[in-house]
Design a protein around this motif. Structure first.
Motif, mmCIF file in Angstrom:
data_model
loop_
_atom_site.group_PDB
_atom_site.id
_atom_site.type_symbol
_atom_site.label_atom_id
_atom_site.label_comp_id
_atom_site.label_asym_id
_atom_site.label_seq_id
_atom_site.Cartn_x
_atom_site.Cartn_y
_atom_site.Cartn_z
ATOM 1 N N PHE A 20 -5.773 6.097 -14.405
ATOM 2 C CA PHE A 20 -6.886 6.941 -13.989
ATOM 3 C C PHE A 20 -6.799 7.278 -12.506
ATOM 4 N N SER A 21 -6.557 6.277 -11.668
ATOM 5 C CA SER A 21 -6.492 6.508 -10.221
ATOM 6 C C SER A 21 -5.415 7.519 -9.855
ATOM 7 N N LEU A 22 -4.240 7.365 -10.442
ATOM 8 C CA LEU A 22 -3.140 8.283 -10.169
ATOM 9 C C LEU A 22 -3.486 9.706 -10.614
ATOM 10 N N LEU A 23 -3.982 9.842 -11.835
ATOM 11 C CA LEU A 23 -4.337 11.170 -12.338
ATOM 12 C C LEU A 23 -5.470 11.806 -11.540
ATOM 13 N N PHE A 24 -6.429 11.000 -11.106
ATOM 14 C CA PHE A 24 -7.548 11.519 -10.324
ATOM 15 C C PHE A 24 -7.059 12.093 -8.992
ATOM 16 N N LEU A 28 -7.061 16.110 -7.898
ATOM 17 C CA LEU A 28 -7.711 16.610 -6.684
ATOM 18 C C LEU A 28 -6.740 17.412 -5.821
ATOM 19 N N ILE A 29 -5.523 16.920 -5.700
ATOM 20 C CA ILE A 29 -4.551 17.549 -4.810
ATOM 21 C C ILE A 29 -4.031 18.873 -5.363
ATOM 22 N N TRP A 46 -5.114 22.874 -14.826
ATOM 23 C CA TRP A 46 -5.922 21.868 -14.141
ATOM 24 C C TRP A 46 -6.976 21.282 -15.077
ATOM 25 N N VAL A 47 -7.609 22.101 -15.901
ATOM 26 C CA VAL A 47 -8.611 21.603 -16.845
ATOM 27 C C VAL A 47 -7.961 20.625 -17.829
ATOM 28 N N ALA A 48 -6.757 20.930 -18.280
ATOM 29 C CA ALA A 48 -6.046 20.019 -19.182
ATOM 30 C C ALA A 48 -5.748 18.687 -18.470
ATOM 31 N N LEU A 49 -5.282 18.759 -17.233
ATOM 32 C CA LEU A 49 -5.017 17.554 -16.450
ATOM 33 C C LEU A 49 -6.297 16.759 -16.238
ATOM 34 N N TYR A 50 -7.373 17.453 -15.932
ATOM 35 C CA TYR A 50 -8.647 16.782 -15.694
ATOM 36 C C TYR A 50 -9.175 16.148 -16.977
ATOM 37 N N ALA A 51 -8.932 16.780 -18.116
ATOM 38 C CA ALA A 51 -9.358 16.211 -19.394
ATOM 39 C C ALA A 51 -8.651 14.882 -19.651
ATOM 40 N N VAL A 52 -7.360 14.817 -19.358
ATOM 41 C CA VAL A 52 -6.615 13.560 -19.513
ATOM 42 C C VAL A 52 -7.142 12.521 -18.526
ATOM 43 N N TYR A 55 -10.343 11.188 -19.842
ATOM 44 C CA TYR A 55 -10.087 10.283 -20.958
ATOM 45 C C TYR A 55 -9.811 8.867 -20.444
ATOM 46 N N TYR A 56 -8.970 8.739 -19.418
ATOM 47 C CA TYR A 56 -8.667 7.412 -18.880
ATOM 48 C C TYR A 56 -9.865 6.816 -18.142
ATOM 49 N N ALA A 57 -10.693 7.635 -17.527
ATOM 50 C CA ALA A 57 -11.922 7.125 -16.922
ATOM 51 C C ALA A 57 -12.824 6.541 -18.003
ATOM 52 N N TRP A 58 -12.887 7.237 -19.143
ATOM 53 C CA TRP A 58 -13.680 6.750 -20.267
ATOM 54 C C TRP A 58 -13.123 5.436 -20.799
ATOM 55 N N LYS A 59 -11.791 5.306 -20.879
ATOM 56 C CA LYS A 59 -11.162 4.073 -21.350
ATOM 57 C C LYS A 59 -11.498 2.901 -20.416
#
Length: 125
Positions: A20-24, A28-29, A46-52, A55-59
């Protein structure tokens, strides 16, 4: 057996948290460059990346909820494989409403700052 289950939960939490941290950070960048160079397609990417990322934030949140972990102190103790005693636990439960507001405000501020910096670097849309 309980210790093995706890260790598995800790490892799962840390694994999901790292992803999650890496994807977040990446989401942003890359927002402004994607929109600047790819236009509408960049927004879709970007929306697809943010959706993933979401998902990990939810996990991560699901593991925390299953283990009754919510405040910063509880999360740190859990990620290190430790537990809080009953008095510390009750004190942390009292802090939860305040910490949730602070988490949201800090996350929004950090996101706005990073997007603002990227907007400034790439000169807008």
């Amino acid at each position: 057996m309980k210790k093995e289950i706890n260790e598995a939960e800790v490892q799962k939490h840390n694994h999901y948290g790292n992803i999650f941290s890496l994807l977040f950070i990446v989401s942003l960048i890359v927002f402004v460059p994607l929109v600047k160079f790819l236009g509408v397609f960049g927004i879709i990417v970007w929306v697809a990346l943010y959706a993933v990322t979401f998902y990990y934030a939810w996990k991560v949140h699901k593991v925390q909820k299953e283990n009754d972990v919510s405040t910063y102190k509880e999360i740190v103790a859990f990620s290190e494989g430790k537990t809080l005693d009953e008095i510390q636990k009750q004190r942390e439960i009292g802090k939860r409403p305040y910490q949730n507001v602070i988490k949201v405000l800090c996350g929004a501020a950090a996101g706005a700052i990073v997007v603002g910096i990227m907007f400034f670097i790439f000169g807008g849309f």
